[in-house]
Design an enzyme around this catalytic site. Structure first.
Site, PDB file in Angstrom:
ATOM      1  N   ASP A 203       0.859  -1.199   0.000  1.00 23.25           N
ATOM      2  CA  ASP A 203       0.000   0.000   0.000  1.00 23.25           C
ATOM      3  C   ASP A 203       0.885   1.235   0.000  1.00 23.25           C
ATOM      4  OD1 ASP A 203      -2.447   1.334  -0.013  1.00 23.25           O
ATOM      5  OD2 ASP A 203      -2.582   1.387   2.170  1.00 23.25           O
ATOM      6  N   ASN A 208       1.741   6.781   3.272  1.00 29.10           N
ATOM      7  CA  ASN A 208       2.508   5.784   4.022  1.00 29.10           C
ATOM      8  C   ASN A 208       4.013   5.973   3.876  1.00 29.10           C
ATOM      9  OD1 ASN A 208       0.351   4.456   5.194  1.00 29.10           O
ATOM     10  ND2 ASN A 208       0.084   3.054   3.472  1.00 29.10           N
ATOM     11  N   ASP A 220       3.562   1.853   8.177  1.00 32.31           N
ATOM     12  CA  ASP A 220       2.298   1.141   8.019  1.00 32.31           C
ATOM     13  C   ASP A 220       2.378   0.021   6.978  1.00 32.31           C
ATOM     14  OD1 ASP A 220      -0.251   0.299   8.286  1.00 32.31           O
ATOM     15  OD2 ASP A 220      -1.209   2.130   7.572  1.00 32.31           O
TER      16      ASP A 220
END
Length: 328
Positions: A203, A208, A220
């Site tokens: 992701d 992030n 994360d």
């Protein structure tokens, strides 16, 4: 008080501090909720020390084994001096803890701002770090964490939306466009052939990555999974085709200093984008009973949203038919 409060409603400041102090820290009574929807994340002040970030995992989402793989991957990357924010471990080497039914992890606080993907020098630097990350990610596979595929991100997402959320008057249109989309995704993946799947961040968007002192810090890894390397690259590309090609050239210039890149994976950029669009709507749908979601995403699950979603999916079908990005 509602009859069936959401489990996260028990995360009061006192609960959060009790959890942190169960690991031997002394809190200074300052807690600050940070932006997080899937889990709940708080900055917690520590007496005579730097604040910690406490992450409370959503109940029922990941198994202990899957969370352990996330933590171990971060620790492995940190051991190789990659700029990842890895969870704190106690003297026994544990990083996943439990307090009154909640699993949680503690992290050092990391400051920074979102990177500027329009800056090609930044993309060169990001490419270098991702090349190193993927070189390590390819050493061994995840055993417990999932694989990014059209079933979990695509077909399962469509079934949920079609059966429980799409308005009746739009169901036929939604069913038709998603069928075309997934047929094209599967065809492209089959035509591309077998590509290497490795441990990825999963992701890797701007939210992030924290940019500080001319370097990125990756945070994360909650969505870490087995995926093609390009999954961690394509979200950094935006704009028209010439702009995307310039961004891609900068990313891969840095990436290939440390790792090989299979150019066939560029054919997967638009299929992966299509799967993300489907998965995002399904993620909102699956979490709609969590009070923070209707409050934060009030535009979701409205007739206008679903009309716009169908239009976006039709545009994505057209994008899948376009020639893929190519290296010079």
């Amino acid at each position: 008080m509602t009859e069936n409060p959401h489990p996260f409603s028990t995360l009061t400041p006192a609960f959060i501090m009790d959890a942190v102090e169960s690991q031997g820290f002394v809190c200074d009574c300052r807690t600050l909720a940070l932006n997080s929807y899937e889990n709940r994340v708080y900055q917690v002040g520590i007496e005579e020390g730097e604040p910690l970030v406490a992450k409370f995992y959503r109940p029922g989402r990941w198994s202990d084994g899957q969370i352990a793989e996330e933590h171990d991957f971060c620790a492995e990357l940190a051991t190789h001096e990659l700029p990842v924010v890895a969870p704190w471990r106690n003297a026994e080497g544990q990083s996943l803890f439990c307090h009154d039914g909640f699993r949680f992890a503690l992290y050092p606080r990391q400051g920074g701002r979102a990177p500027e993907f329009d800056n090609l020098d930044n993309l060169l630097i990001l490419g270098r770090f991702l090349g190193r990350m993927h070189r390590i990610g390819a050493v061994a596979p995840f055993v417990h964490r999932p694989v990014l595929d059209s079933r979990s991100f695509g077909y399962d997402s469509v079934e949920l939306i079609r059966d429980r959320f799409i308005p009746p008057e739009l169901r036929e249109s939604y069913t038709a466009v998603t069928a075309m989309l997934l047929e094209a995704v599967d065809a492209i993946m089959a035509e591309t052939g077998a590509v290497r799947y490795l441990r990825t961040h999963g992701d890797c968007h701007a939210g992030n990555i924290l940019w500080r002192d001319d370097a990125p810090h990756f945070v994360d890894f909650d969505d870490a999974r087995m995926a093609p390397a390009v999954q961690d690259l394509w979200m950094m590309l935006s704009g028209d085709r010439p702009r995307k090609l310039a961004q891609l050239d900068a990313l891969l210039e840095g990436y290939t200093e440390f790792n090989e890149f299979d150019p066939r994976e560029l054919r997967l950029v638009e299929p992966l984008r299509a799967l993300r669009v489907l998965h995002y709507s399904a993620w909102l749908a699956r979490r709609w009973e969590d009070p923070i979601f209707p409050a934060t995403f009030p535009w979701f699950n409205t007739p206008r949203y679903w009309n716009d979603q169908i239009i976006e999916l039709r545009e994505q079908v057209a994008a899948l038919a376009e020639p893929p990005l190519e290296l010079p």
